[in-house]
Design a protein around this motif. Structure first.
Motif, PDB file in Angstrom:
ATOM      1  N   GLN A   2      55.505  48.068  79.357  1.00 23.60           N
ATOM      2  CA  GLN A   2      54.111  47.646  79.415  1.00 23.60           C
ATOM      3  C   GLN A   2      53.415  47.962  78.090  1.00 23.60           C
ATOM      4  N   TYR A   3      52.579  47.045  77.647  1.00 21.49           N
ATOM      5  CA  TYR A   3      51.774  47.289  76.454  1.00 21.49           C
ATOM      6  C   TYR A   3      50.578  48.150  76.827  1.00 21.49           C
ATOM      7  N   GLU A   4      50.230  49.069  75.940  1.00 25.37           N
ATOM      8  CA  GLU A   4      49.109  49.967  76.212  1.00 25.37           C
ATOM      9  C   GLU A   4      47.776  49.243  76.170  1.00 25.37           C
ATOM     10  N   LEU A   5      47.660  48.248  75.305  1.00 27.92           N
ATOM     11  CA  LEU A   5      46.445  47.458  75.185  1.00 27.92           C
ATOM     12  C   LEU A   5      46.785  45.980  75.370  1.00 27.92           C
ATOM     13  N   PRO A   6      45.837  45.160  75.817  1.00 29.21           N
ATOM     14  CA  PRO A   6      46.125  43.727  75.974  1.00 29.21           C
ATOM     15  C   PRO A   6      46.537  43.098  74.644  1.00 29.21           C
ATOM     16  N   LEU A   7      47.487  42.177  74.713  1.00 25.02           N
ATOM     17  CA  LEU A   7      47.887  41.453  73.517  1.00 25.02           C
ATOM     18  C   LEU A   7      46.776  40.484  73.096  1.00 25.02           C
ATOM     19  N   ILE A   8      46.734  40.206  71.818  1.00 29.41           N
ATOM     20  CA  ILE A   8      45.706  39.349  71.236  1.00 29.41           C
ATOM     21  C   ILE A   8      46.355  38.041  70.816  1.00 29.41           C
ATOM     22  N   GLU A   9      45.761  36.911  71.185  1.00 30.35           N
ATOM     23  CA  GLU A   9      46.323  35.612  70.856  1.00 30.35           C
ATOM     24  C   GLU A   9      45.837  35.126  69.497  1.00 30.35           C
ATOM     25  N   GLY A  10      46.682  34.356  68.851  1.00 33.79           N
ATOM     26  CA  GLY A  10      46.321  33.778  67.564  1.00 33.79           C
ATOM     27  C   GLY A  10      47.267  32.650  67.212  1.00 33.79           C
ATOM     28  N   ILE A  23      47.938  35.672  60.347  1.00 31.14           N
ATOM     29  CA  ILE A  23      47.586  35.149  61.665  1.00 31.14           C
ATOM     30  C   ILE A  23      46.119  34.720  61.657  1.00 31.14           C
ATOM     31  N   ARG A  24      45.827  33.568  62.260  1.00 36.72           N
ATOM     32  CA  ARG A  24      44.442  33.154  62.479  1.00 36.72           C
ATOM     33  C   ARG A  24      44.062  33.472  63.925  1.00 36.72           C
ATOM     34  N   LEU A  25      43.061  34.289  64.096  1.00 29.05           N
ATOM     35  CA  LEU A  25      42.624  34.672  65.430  1.00 29.05           C
ATOM     36  C   LEU A  25      41.766  33.573  66.058  1.00 29.05           C
ATOM     37  N   GLN A  26      41.476  33.732  67.334  1.00 28.23           N
ATOM     38  CA  GLN A  26      40.749  32.689  68.051  1.00 28.23           C
ATOM     39  C   GLN A  26      39.318  32.520  67.554  1.00 28.23           C
ATOM     40  N   ASP A  27      38.766  33.560  66.931  1.00 31.75           N
ATOM     41  CA  ASP A  27      37.409  33.433  66.395  1.00 31.75           C
ATOM     42  C   ASP A  27      37.389  32.825  64.992  1.00 31.75           C
ATOM     43  N   GLY A  28      38.571  32.440  64.492  1.00 30.36           N
ATOM     44  CA  GLY A  28      38.662  31.816  63.184  1.00 30.36           C
ATOM     45  C   GLY A  28      38.954  32.756  62.039  1.00 30.36           C
ATOM     46  N   SER A  29      38.877  34.050  62.276  1.00 28.40           N
ATOM     47  CA  SER A  29      39.178  35.021  61.218  1.00 28.40           C
ATOM     48  C   SER A  29      40.683  35.104  60.994  1.00 28.40           C
ATOM     49  N   GLU A  30      41.066  35.556  59.794  1.00 28.84           N
ATOM     50  CA  GLU A  30      42.470  35.661  59.445  1.00 28.84           C
ATOM     51  C   GLU A  30      42.818  37.102  59.104  1.00 28.84           C
ATOM     52  N   ILE A  31      44.000  37.546  59.586  1.00 27.96           N
ATOM     53  CA  ILE A  31      44.447  38.905  59.325  1.00 27.96           C
ATOM     54  C   ILE A  31      45.924  38.890  58.944  1.00 27.96           C
ATOM     55  N   THR A  32      46.361  39.933  58.258  1.00 30.12           N
ATOM     56  CA  THR A  32      47.775  40.132  57.959  1.00 30.12           C
ATOM     57  C   THR A  32      48.319  41.187  58.909  1.00 30.12           C
ATOM     58  N   VAL A  33      49.449  40.895  59.544  1.00 31.49           N
ATOM     59  CA  VAL A  33      50.030  41.800  60.536  1.00 31.49           C
ATOM     60  C   VAL A  33      51.443  42.173  60.124  1.00 31.49           C
ATOM     61  N   HIS A  34      51.935  43.260  60.712  1.00 27.17           N
ATOM     62  CA  HIS A  34      53.329  43.685  60.494  1.00 27.17           C
ATOM     63  C   HIS A  34      54.257  42.802  61.305  1.00 27.17           C
ATOM     64  N   CYS A  35      55.321  42.336  60.662  1.00 29.07           N
ATOM     65  CA  CYS A  35      56.351  41.545  61.340  1.00 29.07           C
ATOM     66  C   CYS A  35      57.585  42.428  61.518  1.00 29.07           C
ATOM     67  N   PRO A  36      57.823  42.969  62.695  1.00 30.01           N
ATOM     68  CA  PRO A  36      58.934  43.910  62.916  1.00 30.01           C
ATOM     69  C   PRO A  36      60.242  43.203  63.214  1.00 30.01           C
ATOM     70  N   ASN A  37      60.647  42.327  62.304  1.00 34.14           N
ATOM     71  CA  ASN A  37      61.869  41.558  62.499  1.00 34.14           C
ATOM     72  C   ASN A  37      62.450  41.233  61.128  1.00 34.14           C
ATOM     73  N   THR A  38      63.610  41.799  60.819  1.00 31.73           N
ATOM     74  CA  THR A  38      64.210  41.590  59.501  1.00 31.73           C
ATOM     75  C   THR A  38      65.149  40.397  59.471  1.00 31.73           C
ATOM     76  N   GLY A  39      65.335  39.737  60.620  1.00 26.61           N
ATOM     77  CA  GLY A  39      66.269  38.625  60.690  1.00 26.61           C
ATOM     78  C   GLY A  39      65.689  37.340  60.140  1.00 26.61           C
ATOM     79  N   SER A  40      66.441  36.256  60.303  1.00 25.16           N
ATOM     80  CA  SER A  40      65.990  34.966  59.797  1.00 25.16           C
ATOM     81  C   SER A  40      64.843  34.399  60.636  1.00 25.16           C
ATOM     82  N   MET A  41      64.751  34.810  61.901  1.00 22.13           N
ATOM     83  CA  MET A  41      63.745  34.288  62.839  1.00 22.13           C
ATOM     84  C   MET A  41      63.805  32.764  62.905  1.00 22.13           C
ATOM     85  N   LYS A  42      65.021  32.245  62.864  1.00 28.80           N
ATOM     86  CA  LYS A  42      65.203  30.790  62.902  1.00 28.80           C
ATOM     87  C   LYS A  42      64.543  30.196  64.136  1.00 28.80           C
ATOM     88  N   ARG A  43      63.700  29.200  63.929  1.00 26.65           N
ATOM     89  CA  ARG A  43      62.938  28.485  64.956  1.00 26.65           C
ATOM     90  C   ARG A  43      61.856  29.356  65.605  1.00 26.65           C
TER      91      ARG A  43
END
Length: 236
Positions: A2-10, A23-43
């Motif tokens: 379970q996540y401790e806080l609700p996830l945020i959509e963007g 990431i562009r949030l639903q209010d139109g603002s843009e933020i930089t987030v950590h991507c915890p994936n070192t793979g190719s993330m194909k598709r």
């Protein structure tokens, strides 16, 4: 899990430098987030995709937010945070919720082996052991339900296969356990077209007695968490 806080959509703008995503949030603002994936993330990293991020609630962290999920083909949620599969599988093993892996007496996380660590070791009062290495399956190349692993060449993954084979030859049980946090995958196969050496090694270790299993993961309807909900067939 379970996540401790609700996830945020963007919406994904782009992923770059392996560990970052804009990431562009639903209010139109843009933020930089950590991507915890070192793979190719194909598709899994197409600009314009719907994404979900978690909030660490730590304003002192350089990147406060973490990319957790992405939607592909406009209908399937995928967990791309590579730290989550071990959490999900660990909880399921403790709850004895994975068919075929339920009769152990205790569980050890990240047990040491000769050349490093594996993910889990199930232990029994009579001295038996079952070693488990977890791999996350997030690649669905066609909308046919057939998920593939790996999504890039993985020498490290091949090393884990050989370690499982050695432990099996010493008399223990050894399991490669695919964790499938992808709503569109109904069965799993090896991506021979991506890493033929891994495919060859996988078939060889299976022939020597290493088991291969796949755990299906469900997404909470309210986006609050993930859990193992069954097993999926593995086709080699």
């Amino acid at each position: 899990m379970q996540y401790e806080l609700p996830l945020i959509e963007g919406t994904l703008i782009k992923r770059y430098k392996r560990f970052l995503a804009d990431i562009r949030l639903q209010d139109g603002s843009e933020i930089t987030v950590h991507c915890p994936n070192t793979g190719s993330m194909k598709r899994c990293a197409e600009p314009g995709s719907k994404v979900w991020i978690s909030d660490s609630a730590n304003p002192k962290r350089k990147y406060r937010y973490t990319w957790e999920w992405v939607e592909v083909d406009g209908k399937y949620r995928i967990c791309v945070n590579t730290s989550r599969p071990n959490q999900i599988i660990g909880e399921a093993l403790e709850a004895r919720a994975i068919e075929g892996l339920t009769d152990h007496d205790s569980l050890q996380r990240e047990p040491k082996v000769e050349d490093g660590r594996l993910d889990f070791c199930l232990m029994f009062e009579d001295g038996r052991r079952c070693w488990i290495e977890v791999k996350s399956v997030t690649l669905l190349e066609e909308d046919n339900g057939l998920g593939c692993f790996p999504d890039a060449v993985t020498d490290r993954g091949r090393k884990h296969l050989l370690r499982l084979q050695a432990l099996k030859e010493e008399g223990d049980r050894a399991v490669l356990l695919f964790c499938v946090p992808h709503e569109g995958i109904r069965e799993v196969t090896v991506a021979e077209h991506i890493d033929p050496r891994y495919a060859e090694a996988l078939r060889a270790v299976v022939a020597s007695g290493v088991e291969v299993m796949a755990a299906e993961v469900s997404f909470a309807d309210d986006d609050s968490g993930l859990e193992v909900c069954g097993v999926l067939p593995v086709v080699l």
